[in-house]
Motif scaffolding. Sequence first.
Motif, PDB file in Angstrom:
ATOM      1  N   LEU A 142      -9.111 -21.821   4.292  1.00 32.42           N
ATOM      2  CA  LEU A 142      -9.568 -20.344   3.948  1.00 32.42           C
ATOM      3  C   LEU A 142      -8.338 -19.578   4.638  1.00 32.42           C
ATOM      4  CD1 LEU A 142     -12.717 -18.517   4.803  1.00 32.42           C
ATOM      5  CD2 LEU A 142     -10.547 -17.618   5.887  1.00 32.42           C
ATOM      6  N   VAL A 143      -7.892 -18.577   3.797  1.00 34.76           N
ATOM      7  CA  VAL A 143      -6.832 -17.862   4.126  1.00 34.76           C
ATOM      8  C   VAL A 143      -7.264 -16.143   3.952  1.00 34.76           C
ATOM      9  CG1 VAL A 143      -4.783 -16.555   3.092  1.00 34.76           C
ATOM     10  CG2 VAL A 143      -5.101 -19.211   3.304  1.00 34.76           C
ATOM     11  N   ILE A 144      -6.774 -15.313   4.876  1.00 36.21           N
ATOM     12  CA  ILE A 144      -6.884 -13.793   4.923  1.00 36.21           C
ATOM     13  C   ILE A 144      -5.420 -13.354   4.613  1.00 36.21           C
ATOM     14  CG2 ILE A 144      -7.509 -11.908   6.183  1.00 36.21           C
ATOM     15  CD1 ILE A 144      -8.994 -13.606   8.237  1.00 36.21           C
ATOM     16  N   ALA A 145      -5.521 -12.594   3.253  1.00 32.69           N
ATOM     17  CA  ALA A 145      -4.276 -12.068   2.702  1.00 32.69           C
ATOM     18  C   ALA A 145      -4.444 -10.798   2.434  1.00 32.69           C
ATOM     19  CB  ALA A 145      -3.704 -13.097   1.858  1.00 32.69           C
ATOM     20  N   GLU A 146      -3.452 -10.247   1.749  1.00 35.59           N
ATOM     21  CA  GLU A 146      -3.608  -8.844   1.093  1.00 35.59           C
ATOM     22  C   GLU A 146      -2.816  -8.643   0.014  1.00 35.59           C
ATOM     23  OE1 GLU A 146      -0.342  -7.864   1.242  1.00 35.59           O
ATOM     24  OE2 GLU A 146       0.327  -8.297   3.165  1.00 35.59           O
ATOM     25  N   GLN A 147      -2.987  -7.384  -0.962  1.00 31.37           N
ATOM     26  CA  GLN A 147      -2.315  -7.152  -1.766  1.00 31.37           C
ATOM     27  C   GLN A 147      -2.308  -5.564  -2.145  1.00 31.37           C
ATOM     28  OE1 GLN A 147      -4.161  -9.105  -5.206  1.00 31.37           O
ATOM     29  NE2 GLN A 147      -5.662  -7.781  -5.535  1.00 31.37           N
ATOM     30  N   TYR A 148      -0.978  -5.170  -2.412  1.00 32.38           N
ATOM     31  CA  TYR A 148      -0.768  -3.862  -2.282  1.00 32.38           C
ATOM     32  C   TYR A 148      -1.134  -3.361  -3.747  1.00 32.38           C
ATOM     33  CZ  TYR A 148       1.206  -4.005   2.084  1.00 32.38           C
ATOM     34  OH  TYR A 148       1.331  -4.285   3.604  1.00 32.38           O
ATOM     35  N   PRO A 149      -1.227  -2.026  -3.789  1.00 29.10           N
ATOM     36  CA  PRO A 149      -1.430  -1.234  -5.193  1.00 29.10           C
ATOM     37  C   PRO A 149      -0.461  -1.747  -6.167  1.00 29.10           C
ATOM     38  CG  PRO A 149      -1.795   0.291  -3.362  1.00 29.10           C
ATOM     39  CD  PRO A 149      -1.236  -0.926  -2.912  1.00 29.10           C
ATOM     40  N   GLY A 150      -0.865  -2.156  -7.275  1.00 25.38           N
ATOM     41  CA  GLY A 150       0.102  -2.569  -8.264  1.00 25.38           C
ATOM     42  C   GLY A 150       0.929  -3.794  -8.352  1.00 25.38           C
ATOM     43  N   HIS A 151       0.659  -4.453  -7.146  1.00 18.00           N
ATOM     44  CA  HIS A 151       1.323  -5.577  -6.931  1.00 18.00           C
ATOM     45  C   HIS A 151       0.190  -6.847  -6.608  1.00 18.00           C
ATOM     46  CE1 HIS A 151       5.427  -4.313  -6.139  1.00 18.00           C
ATOM     47  NE2 HIS A 151       4.814  -3.162  -6.261  1.00 18.00           N
ATOM     48  N   MET A 251       0.678   7.478  17.536  1.00 19.40           N
ATOM     49  CA  MET A 251       2.084   7.593  16.866  1.00 19.40           C
ATOM     50  C   MET A 251       1.531   8.798  15.998  1.00 19.40           C
ATOM     51  SD  MET A 251       3.994   5.232  17.788  1.00 19.40           S
ATOM     52  CE  MET A 251       5.248   4.749  16.854  1.00 19.40           C
ATOM     53  N   THR A 252       2.615   9.766  15.252  1.00 16.28           N
ATOM     54  CA  THR A 252       2.406  10.657  14.291  1.00 16.28           C
ATOM     55  C   THR A 252       2.339  10.003  12.928  1.00 16.28           C
ATOM     56  OG1 THR A 252       3.709  11.924  15.544  1.00 16.28           O
ATOM     57  CG2 THR A 252       3.567  12.633  13.247  1.00 16.28           C
ATOM     58  N   LEU A 253       1.057   9.962  12.454  1.00 10.50           N
ATOM     59  CA  LEU A 253       0.679   9.651  11.010  1.00 10.50           C
ATOM     60  C   LEU A 253       0.832  10.757   9.967  1.00 10.50           C
ATOM     61  CD1 LEU A 253      -2.039   7.351  12.095  1.00 10.50           C
ATOM     62  CD2 LEU A 253       0.275   6.982  11.975  1.00 10.50           C
ATOM     63  N   ALA A 254       1.284  10.173   8.788  1.00  7.86           N
ATOM     64  CA  ALA A 254       1.249  11.259   7.782  1.00  7.86           C
ATOM     65  C   ALA A 254       0.847  10.551   6.478  1.00  7.86           C
ATOM     66  CB  ALA A 254       2.648  11.849   7.325  1.00  7.86           C
ATOM     67  N   GLU A 255       0.091  11.252   5.642  1.00  8.05           N
ATOM     68  CA  GLU A 255      -0.455  10.376   4.269  1.00  8.05           C
ATOM     69  C   GLU A 255       0.590  10.384   3.456  1.00  8.05           C
ATOM     70  OE1 GLU A 255      -3.507   9.631   3.844  1.00  8.05           O
ATOM     71  OE2 GLU A 255      -4.072  10.036   5.724  1.00  8.05           O
ATOM     72  N   LEU A 256       0.809   9.327   2.583  1.00 12.83           N
ATOM     73  CA  LEU A 256       1.529   8.733   1.546  1.00 12.83           C
ATOM     74  C   LEU A 256       0.883   9.465   0.082  1.00 12.83           C
ATOM     75  CD1 LEU A 256       2.241   5.072   2.253  1.00 12.83           C
ATOM     76  CD2 LEU A 256       3.872   6.761   1.968  1.00 12.83           C
ATOM     77  N   PRO A 257       1.663   9.740  -0.708  1.00 10.36           N
ATOM     78  CA  PRO A 257       1.261  10.260  -1.893  1.00 10.36           C
ATOM     79  C   PRO A 257       0.156   9.643  -2.528  1.00 10.36           C
ATOM     80  CG  PRO A 257       3.647  10.402  -1.884  1.00 10.36           C
ATOM     81  CD  PRO A 257       3.205   9.698  -0.635  1.00 10.36           C
ATOM     82  N   GLY A 258      -0.832  10.333  -2.823  1.00  7.92           N
ATOM     83  CA  GLY A 258      -1.835   9.353  -3.372  1.00  7.92           C
ATOM     84  C   GLY A 258      -2.924   8.530  -2.408  1.00  7.92           C
ATOM     85  N   SER A 259      -2.519   8.661  -1.186  1.00 13.05           N
ATOM     86  CA  SER A 259      -3.473   7.892  -0.149  1.00 13.05           C
ATOM     87  C   SER A 259      -3.756   6.425  -0.507  1.00 13.05           C
ATOM     88  CB  SER A 259      -4.741   8.909   0.370  1.00 13.05           C
ATOM     89  OG  SER A 259      -4.351  10.120   0.633  1.00 13.05           O
ATOM     90  N   PRO A 260      -2.666   5.825  -0.669  1.00 15.04           N
ATOM     91  CA  PRO A 260      -2.812   4.265  -1.279  1.00 15.04           C
ATOM     92  C   PRO A 260      -3.566   3.508   0.200  1.00 15.04           C
ATOM     93  CG  PRO A 260      -0.674   4.616  -0.430  1.00 15.04           C
ATOM     94  CD  PRO A 260      -1.296   5.948  -0.314  1.00 15.04           C
ATOM     95  N   VAL A 261      -4.072   2.432  -0.577  1.00 15.59           N
ATOM     96  CA  VAL A 261      -4.858   1.369   0.476  1.00 15.59           C
ATOM     97  C   VAL A 261      -4.200   0.055  -0.201  1.00 15.59           C
ATOM     98  CG1 VAL A 261      -6.915   2.757   0.820  1.00 15.59           C
ATOM     99  CG2 VAL A 261      -7.036   1.203  -0.788  1.00 15.59           C
ATOM    100  N   ARG A 262      -4.324  -1.007   0.928  1.00 16.49           N
ATOM    101  CA  ARG A 262      -4.178  -2.277   0.530  1.00 16.49           C
ATOM    102  C   ARG A 262      -5.520  -3.004   0.269  1.00 16.49           C
ATOM    103  NH1 ARG A 262      -1.699  -5.744   5.558  1.00 16.49           N
ATOM    104  NH2 ARG A 262      -3.242  -5.158   7.006  1.00 16.49           N
ATOM    105  N   GLU A 263      -5.659  -4.005  -0.510  1.00 17.36           N
ATOM    106  CA  GLU A 263      -6.957  -4.868  -0.366  1.00 17.36           C
ATOM    107  C   GLU A 263      -6.665  -6.027   0.578  1.00 17.36           C
ATOM    108  OE1 GLU A 263      -8.460  -3.873  -4.841  1.00 17.36           O
ATOM    109  OE2 GLU A 263      -7.440  -5.907  -4.555  1.00 17.36           O
TER     110      GLU A 263
END
Length: 297
Positions: A142-151, A251-263
């Motif tokens: 079993l593996v836990i992984a991620e993928q980014y929007p559009g990738h 830390m100081t956090l700021a939103e990225l354009p479109g508020s992206p999420v990774r899966e």
Amino acid sequence: MFELRRLRLLHELALRGTIAEVAASLSYSPSTVSQQLALLEREAGVPLLEPDGRRVRLTPQGRMLAAHAARALELDEAARAALSAHSGLETVRMAAMPTAAETIVPTALTMLAERVPQLRVELSELPPEESLFELSARRFDLVIAEQYPGHTRELRAGVVHELLGEDPIRIVMPPDEDPAPLSALRDRAWVMEPSGTAARLWAVQQCRAAGFEPDVRYEASDLTAHIRLIAAGRAVGMLPDLIWGDAPSGMTLAELPGSPVREVFTAVRESAEADEAVDLVRSALAEAFAAHRRVAP
């Protein structure tokens, strides 16, 4: 009759490309791998390997037998899963990306220890690029992984993905700074993951979409190093919320354009889907992810 252990060596060679890498993966000596492949070739009665400079490569017959070997290994795994359902739980070998290994995995292991104390889970912390390959090579169950929007990650034959959830990604800045939009950080030094990783490719694309090429002055696969460099005022970065666990980031956090999420997802081989032990671990991971803090750090 072909011996399954030798068929696995041929399968591994088809995946990894060199006898040295097969030997390192399975903790054999290269000479042992070569000897066993020679015996398999004798059993097959046809050439399976041919010279390729200082290395060897599979012949057409070798590639054909390697494909059959993959199916034989799947049947063996399915048979073991069916037997384990009647004879007790076995060990589950899991690989997880660092942010999951440090946050949701401990919670899931605690759940499993309380519910099925006889289940043994082994964990290796690896980046998705490596762990997903090793899943196909049967090093892990079993593996836990991620993928980014559009990738989207490569869809490997015989591997099934199941979504755990979405993980927001934000700009991270030193704690004494005010939040700033991405376009305002064009002249800053950046810390990112190493070249070639999905996280690095995605982060660079975000900067380019904002109209600048990032000055990636620092590279680190360990996201703790990212946090420390940012906290020291030496860089800015982009990090997923999961890195903070259940504690405030500080830390100081700021939103990225479109508020992206990774899966964030789990991956298992199709032949292991019916394995009760693997299913228990997947369920605990899903529960642990759902219980993870749902608000921004």
